[in-house]
Design a protein around this motif. Structure first.
Motif, PDB file in Angstrom:
ATOM      1  N   LYS A  26       6.308   1.800  -0.437  1.00 31.37           N
ATOM      2  CA  LYS A  26       5.649   2.121   0.834  1.00 31.37           C
ATOM      3  C   LYS A  26       5.737   3.586   1.241  1.00 31.37           C
ATOM      4  CE  LYS A  26       6.134  -2.476   2.835  1.00 31.37           C
ATOM      5  NZ  LYS A  26       7.007  -3.330   3.627  1.00 31.37           N
ATOM      6  N   ALA A  27       6.832   4.271   0.847  1.00 33.45           N
ATOM      7  CA  ALA A  27       7.013   5.641   1.356  1.00 33.45           C
ATOM      8  C   ALA A  27       7.632   6.564   0.312  1.00 33.45           C
ATOM      9  CB  ALA A  27       7.895   5.605   2.604  1.00 33.45           C
ATOM     10  N   LEU A  84       9.321  10.464  -0.095  1.00 37.78           N
ATOM     11  CA  LEU A  84       9.874  11.660   0.553  1.00 37.78           C
ATOM     12  C   LEU A  84       9.892  12.772  -0.492  1.00 37.78           C
ATOM     13  CD1 LEU A  84      12.916   9.969   2.331  1.00 37.78           C
ATOM     14  CD2 LEU A  84      10.599  10.293   3.223  1.00 37.78           C
ATOM     15  N   ARG A  87       2.916   6.090   2.563  1.00 39.18           N
ATOM     16  CA  ARG A  87       3.329   7.011   3.627  1.00 39.18           C
ATOM     17  C   ARG A  87       4.178   8.134   3.024  1.00 39.18           C
ATOM     18  NH1 ARG A  87       5.746   3.474   8.272  1.00 39.18           N
ATOM     19  NH2 ARG A  87       5.418   5.393   9.453  1.00 39.18           N
ATOM     20  N   ALA A 118       6.352  12.045   3.593  1.00 34.13           N
ATOM     21  CA  ALA A 118       6.996  13.034   4.462  1.00 34.13           C
ATOM     22  C   ALA A 118       7.699  14.076   3.592  1.00 34.13           C
ATOM     23  CB  ALA A 118       7.991  12.353   5.382  1.00 34.13           C
ATOM     24  N   GLU A 174       3.238  12.732   7.242  1.00 35.91           N
ATOM     25  CA  GLU A 174       3.408  12.274   8.628  1.00 35.91           C
ATOM     26  C   GLU A 174       4.301  13.218   9.432  1.00 35.91           C
ATOM     27  OE1 GLU A 174       4.314   8.151   9.276  1.00 35.91           O
ATOM     28  OE2 GLU A 174       3.183   7.552   7.499  1.00 35.91           O
ATOM     29  N   ALA A 197      14.586  10.549   7.840  1.00 38.46           N
ATOM     30  CA  ALA A 197      13.194  10.277   7.446  1.00 38.46           C
ATOM     31  C   ALA A 197      12.919   8.773   7.415  1.00 38.46           C
ATOM     32  CB  ALA A 197      12.918  10.884   6.069  1.00 38.46           C
ATOM     33  N   LYS A 202      12.565   7.529  10.940  1.00 38.49           N
ATOM     34  CA  LYS A 202      11.273   7.917  11.523  1.00 38.49           C
ATOM     35  C   LYS A 202      10.135   7.061  10.973  1.00 38.49           C
ATOM     36  CE  LYS A 202      11.722  12.861  12.640  1.00 38.49           C
ATOM     37  NZ  LYS A 202      10.673  13.179  13.593  1.00 38.49           N
ATOM     38  N   LEU A 203      10.228   6.717   9.689  1.00 38.91           N
ATOM     39  CA  LEU A 203       9.179   5.907   9.062  1.00 38.91           C
ATOM     40  C   LEU A 203       9.274   4.432   9.461  1.00 38.91           C
ATOM     41  CD1 LEU A 203       9.371   7.465   5.485  1.00 38.91           C
ATOM     42  CD2 LEU A 203       7.322   7.490   6.918  1.00 38.91           C
ATOM     43  N   VAL A 218      10.851   2.060   7.752  1.00 34.08           N
ATOM     44  CA  VAL A 218      10.686   1.193   6.568  1.00 34.08           C
ATOM     45  C   VAL A 218      12.048   0.870   5.961  1.00 34.08           C
ATOM     46  CG1 VAL A 218       8.360   1.992   5.992  1.00 34.08           C
ATOM     47  CG2 VAL A 218      10.325   3.227   5.093  1.00 34.08           C
ATOM     48  N   VAL A 260      11.490   3.030  -0.375  1.00 38.27           N
ATOM     49  CA  VAL A 260      11.416   4.493  -0.253  1.00 38.27           C
ATOM     50  C   VAL A 260      11.904   5.175  -1.533  1.00 38.27           C
ATOM     51  CG1 VAL A 260      12.251   6.485   1.093  1.00 38.27           C
ATOM     52  CG2 VAL A 260      11.867   4.300   2.238  1.00 38.27           C
TER      53      VAL A 260
END
Length: 213
Positions: free
Chosen positions: A4-5, A7, A100, A102, A126, A147, A150-151, A153, A158
């Protein structure tokens, strides 16, 4: 179920700032210690925060050296940076797929913003987490954990991606997956010692990794 995310570290991962960093260190160190440092010596300063580096080199002049570094770096930023191959098209595809993203860096936020704007990559992320947002920089987990918070998740969704051991260690310390980039100036073999989950040979590798994770 895809990841999903993501970094991303910034310098040396998304934007090739290696030449800029080395030349900046050479400028400030040559002025202070004439003839004592070579460009090769400066490679080891890529990754740690400026505070950490200058505390080792000039413990009594840390703030002064950081100021000199930032001034020269800012003045020569635009002429000495280049983009790594495939970064922008890959970020675009990841964004389209709903991943997502960052930035988690040891740089100041204004400098990260400057680089992102030059690349035309601001819209993919984001938010940014820089040295001014945390008390502890990578490899401490704080920036990565901030992070994730903030997300909103789960950690297992991640991944932290970077060109230095600070990135891999920070990801591991925070309990997320990690990836090192083979285009790191310190070399793929150097990064492998820290056992990231993945080594990216090219930015596009992320597209497959995200699908399979």
């Amino acid at each position: 179920m895809q990841m999903k995310a993501l970094l991303f570290d910034f310098d040396g991962t998304l934007l090739d700032t290696n030449e800029l960093i080395i030349q900046t260190f050479m400028h400030v160190l040559e002025e202070r210690f004439p003839g004592q440092y070579s460009p090769k010596d400066c490679i080891k300063f890529i990754g740690p925060s400026l505070k950490e580096t200058f505390e080792q080199i000039t413990p009594n002049e840390v703030d002064e050296m950081i100021e000199k570094y930032r001034q020269w770096n800012h003045e020569h930023h635009d002429e000495l940076i280049t983009e790594f191959d495939g970064v922008l098209p890959t970020l675009e595809k990841l964004k389209e797929q709903g991943v997502r993203m960052a930035i988690v860096s040891t740089k100041r936020r204004d400098t990260i913003k400057k680089g992102l704007e030059l690349m035309g990559a601001t819209s993919f992320f984001e938010f940014l987490i820089g040295i001014d947002d945390v008390n502890h920089v990578k490899p401490h987990p704080e920036p990565v954990l901030l992070a994730i918070e903030k997300l909103g998740v789960a950690k297992e969704d991640v991944m932290m991606i970077g060109d230095n051991y600070h990135d891999i260690e920070a990801g591991k310390n925070a309990g997320v997956k990690t990836a090192g980039v083979a285009w790191s100036i310190k070399g793929e073999e150097f990064l492998k010692q820290y056992q990231p989950n993945y080594i990216l040979q090219h930015m596009t590798d992320l597209l497959q990794i995200v699908k399979e994770s």
